[in-house]
Scaffold this motif. Structure first.
Motif, mmCIF file in Angstrom:
data_model
loop_
_atom_site.group_PDB
_atom_site.id
_atom_site.type_symbol
_atom_site.label_atom_id
_atom_site.label_comp_id
_atom_site.label_asym_id
_atom_site.label_seq_id
_atom_site.Cartn_x
_atom_site.Cartn_y
_atom_site.Cartn_z
ATOM 1 N N ALA A 6 1.298 49.769 -1.278
ATOM 2 C CA ALA A 6 2.190 48.748 -1.837
ATOM 3 C C ALA A 6 3.614 49.267 -1.896
ATOM 4 N N GLY A 142 -2.440 38.364 0.684
ATOM 5 C CA GLY A 142 -3.693 39.102 0.573
ATOM 6 C C GLY A 142 -4.344 39.430 1.900
ATOM 7 N N ASP A 171 5.153 37.659 -3.729
ATOM 8 C CA ASP A 171 4.108 37.201 -2.811
ATOM 9 C C ASP A 171 4.129 37.996 -1.512
ATOM 10 N N LYS A 174 2.248 41.113 -1.365
ATOM 11 C CA LYS A 174 0.792 41.000 -1.289
ATOM 12 C C LYS A 174 0.294 40.842 0.142
#
Length: 340
Positions: A6, A142, A171, A174
């Motif tokens: 991340a 995702g 967002d 992600k």
């Protein structure tokens, strides 16, 4: 397959953070050498199963007595230009945003010629399986996107697509870009190890011929026709070897125009022969899908706008400071004497 963290995703396009100590190892200021002192050998990295423009130029005889010395293959433009900046090779090529980023880190390099781009034949596509539910930017939250390297062309285009799709920075964090070797990307998509595969050139057309995939978007759809990457050389190399640099850049420019004006079947036959002759244990079959190098300007001349685009974009994102990179210091067409 290497997964990004991340933290890496949040630090988009910061993978070229060279220290000034590393970069300075090849930056001593020197005057131009006389012709007899200039190197006539250029070290470079290739791409497995592909023919680069310098390799094509050499085979066409455009390099004259300048010889290429292959030192290995790469799958990463940022790695290639970093190797050029540190003197491990004499030229390297990458996506223009990575070139800007390298210059922002005080690397003494100049872009000397465009060597690839996007047009209706040559483009990077972001592909999903035919039955995938992914239809929009928001559907990528995702999800895993396989690409050849991070911090370069593929991730930049993904970032633009996500921004235009209305995703917030949270967002976008992600969405998970992953490094996948180009030769394995199609297989990784079909085996559902990734949700989206970034494919370009002959690997893209080979995958499309097999079927069962569809494009989510392409960089050509995002930005239209544009030159996307440039070859760079160090300031030191250009000062010490101006004639060799001129021979190299002009030869690449002539190869661009040869490929643009020669029947496609003849270009493919020539590149196939090059791969077979060099004996690197490669599969030349995918070369039959080649269509274009995608360079927008005649003979690969750099207009400046293709670099300014990324100076502005990286500044807006906060990846570089405004004014940190000056366009006029970033490139030169002085070594390109090729004509259309």
């Amino acid at each position: 397959m290497a997964a990004t963290t991340a933290s890496t995703r949040r630090q988009f396009l910061t993978l070229l953070g060279l220290s000034t100590v590393v970069v300075s190892c090849g930056t001593a200021a020197t005057g131009a050498s006389s012709g007899k002192d200039q190197t006539r050998k250029l070290r470079y990295q290739g791409w497995a199963g592909q023919v680069t423009l310098p390799e094509l130029a050499e085979d066409l005889g455009y390099l004259g007595d300048v010889k290429l010395e292959w030192v290995g293959n790469t799958i990463s433009g940022p790695q290639d230009i970093q190797s050029a900046a540190t003197g491990q090779v004499d030229f390297g090529g990458a996506f223009n945003g990575a070139v800007v980023k390298l210059a922002a880190n005080n690397a003494p390099v100049k872009a000397v010629i465009s060597y690839y781009g996007s047009d209706k034949h040559a483009y990077s596509g972001y592909y999903v399986l035919e039955d995938s539910p992914i239809r929009s930017a928001r559907d990528l939250i995702g999800k895993k996107i396989g690409m050849n390297t991070l911090g370069a062309h593929a991730e930049a285009m993904l970032g633009i697509y996500l921004q235009r799709g209305g995703l917030s920075p949270a967002d976008i964090d992600k969405v998970e870009p992953l490094v996948v070797p180009p030769v394995n990307t199609e297989q990784s998509l079909r085996q559902k190890q990734i949700h989206v595969a970034v494919l370009s050139g002959i690997l893209r057309d080979k995958a499309l011929a097999t079927g069962g995939i569809r494009p989510l978007f392409t960089d050509f759809e995002l930005l239209g026709a544009f030159s996307a990457g440039t070859y760079v050389m160090t300031d030191r190399f250009l000062k010490q070897n101006p004639d060799t640099a001129r021979t190299f850049v002009t030869a690449v420019g002539k190869a661009i125009e040869w490929a643009r004006t020669t029947p496609r079947e003849e270009v493919i036959a020539r590149m196939t022969d090059i791969v077979k002759k060099r004996g690197r244990n490669e599969d030349a079959a995918p070369l039959k899908y080649w269509r274009s190098f995608g360079v927008a300007e005649t003979a690969g001349r750099i207009s400046g706008k293709e670099l300014q685009l990324w100076i502005d974009w990286l500044s807006e994102r906060g990846d570089i400071d405004k004014g940190q990179v000056k366009l006029s210091d970033l490139y030169t067409n002085d070594f390109n004497t090729a004509r259309s």
